[in-house]
Design an enzyme around this catalytic site. Structure first.
Site, PDB file in Angstrom:
ATOM      1  CG  HIS A 159      -0.375   0.242   2.519  1.00 26.33           C
ATOM      2  ND1 HIS A 159      -0.204  -0.756   3.445  1.00 26.33           N
ATOM      3  CD2 HIS A 159       0.076   1.370   3.120  1.00 26.33           C
ATOM      4  CE1 HIS A 159       0.318  -0.253   4.552  1.00 26.33           C
ATOM      5  NE2 HIS A 159       0.497   1.043   4.374  1.00 26.33           N
ATOM      6  CG  ASP A 189      -0.094  -4.235   2.782  1.00 27.80           C
ATOM      7  OD1 ASP A 189       0.104  -3.629   1.709  1.00 27.80           O
ATOM      8  OD2 ASP A 189      -0.241  -3.653   3.881  1.00 27.80           O
ATOM      9  CB  SER A 300       3.053   1.745   6.268  1.00 32.17           C
ATOM     10  OG  SER A 300       1.880   1.976   7.004  1.00 32.17           O
TER      11      SER A 300
END
Length: 356
Positions: A159, A189, A300
């Site tokens: 992402h 992911d 992230s």
């Protein structure tokens, strides 16, 4: 007239001959008693016992006894220093002429190792963590990544880079590279990118997430809110959390996919509830490590690290309650990371382009 008579002198019987006189040697009488001759008359009495023969020249017995005594003192002092474990102790030593001198015996000073500390982990692993800026038609997002090879292979979240037309990577030393996407796996992911023209980089060590236990201390390194190289710490608070996140569907579908909003945190679901926003219609679920190490938007793709400096997870989601004005209120100690064994099992596929 009385005649004056000379008083009679007292009679002194003959005295026994004196023993041999040596001014440098003692005369031993009884065990433990020593009389040094003074050159005067000995008192009358029985004959003295035989005199102990003198020691050979150059090695008088008293001097040897003194040397042994000082040697014993030194040995005892040195033993005390060993038992003291590092305390400096003064001991006496004899010089060549027999004069005692004082000398210091220094204890061993062992410097504290940084291994197993947050500072030690941060120092060792920070050079392997990067900041990623991804630009697309939908805007620009910031995340983190982990260097896994010296020539610039970097693992991050899908992402973070999905749909990006340009990817810029900044190292911990401030140097910036452009990067290309090698492969992506939206179902996990995960994504793999590679720097252009990089070499000699410090690669992180991938650990074994199967060995992770609840309560293990961990360190998180990333670039929350663009603050490169931010270090936080905590513990693993749970294992095997079924975390559901939005699955981006690639370039050209920006209107349908759920966009990552760095102000709100990455949307995810857990236990049938949505957090940090709607995950959209396209989503994926994976088993995650849960940690109370502070994670914020921008973490992230960064690293969750054990106290041996090994990567055990890729940080991927965090819960941040919204304040009354709709903005993020910050981390509350609920962060999630993709186990590193999931990454290792997927790495060859990512190098071949991934599942896209």
């Amino acid at each position: 007239m009385t005649d004056f008579q000379q008083p009679q002198q007292p009679y002194y019987p003959p005295q026994p001959p004196r023993p041999p006189y040596d001014p440098t040697q003692p005369v031993t009488t009884e065990p433990g008693t020593t009389i040094w001759p003074s050159g005067g008359h000995l008192p009358p009495g029985p004959p003295a016992p035989p005199v102990t023969p003198p020691s050979p020249a150059g090695a008088p017995a008293p001097h040897r006894r003194a040397k042994r005594g000082v040697g014993l003192l030194a040995a005892v002092a040195i033993a005390a220093a060993a038992v003291g474990g590092g305390t400096a102790t003064l001991v006496e030593r004899l010089t060549a002429d027999g004069t005692p001198t004082a000398s210091g015996v220094n204890g061993t000073n062992v410097s504290a190792s940084s291994k197993g500390t947050v500072a030690g982990v941060a120092e060792a692993v920070s050079p392997s963590i990067v900041e990623i800026s991804a630009s697309s038609t939908a805007g620009k997002s910031t995340g983190s990544g982990v260097i896994i090879t010296g020539d610039g292979e970097i693992v991050t979240n899908n992402h973070v880079i999905s749909g990006a037309s340009e990817i810029s990577v900044r190292l911990s030393n401030g140097k910036t590279y452009q990067a290309k996407v090698v492969g992506t796996d939206p179902d996990k992911d995960l994504a793999l990118i590679k720097l252009e023209g990089a070499s000699g980089l410090k690669a992180a060590t991938l650990g074994n997430s199967d060995n992770v236990k609840v309560g293990d201390e961990v360190v998180a390194i990333g670039s929350p809110e663009g603050l490169t190289g931010t270090v936080t710490s905590g513990i693993v608070s749970a294992l095997d959390r079924d975390v559901t996140v939005a699955k981006d569907e690639g370039q050209g579908q920006d209107q349908q996919r759920q966009q990552y909003d760095p102000r709100q945190g990455w949307p995810f679901e857990f236990g049938g509830q949505e957090f940090n926003g709607d995950t959209g219609s396209s989503k994926t679920t994976y088993k995650a490590l849960q940690t109370d190490a502070s994670l914020n938007p921008g973490n992230s793709g960064g690293a969750l690290i054990n106290m041996n400096g090994e990567i055990i997870g890729i940080n991927s989601a965090m819960y941040s309650p919204s304040s009354s004005n709709g903005s993020s209120a910050g981390s509350v100690g609920l962060g999630f990371a993709i186990p590193v064994n999931t990454l290792k099992a997927d790495l060859d596929s990512l190098r071949d382009g991934g599942s896209n």
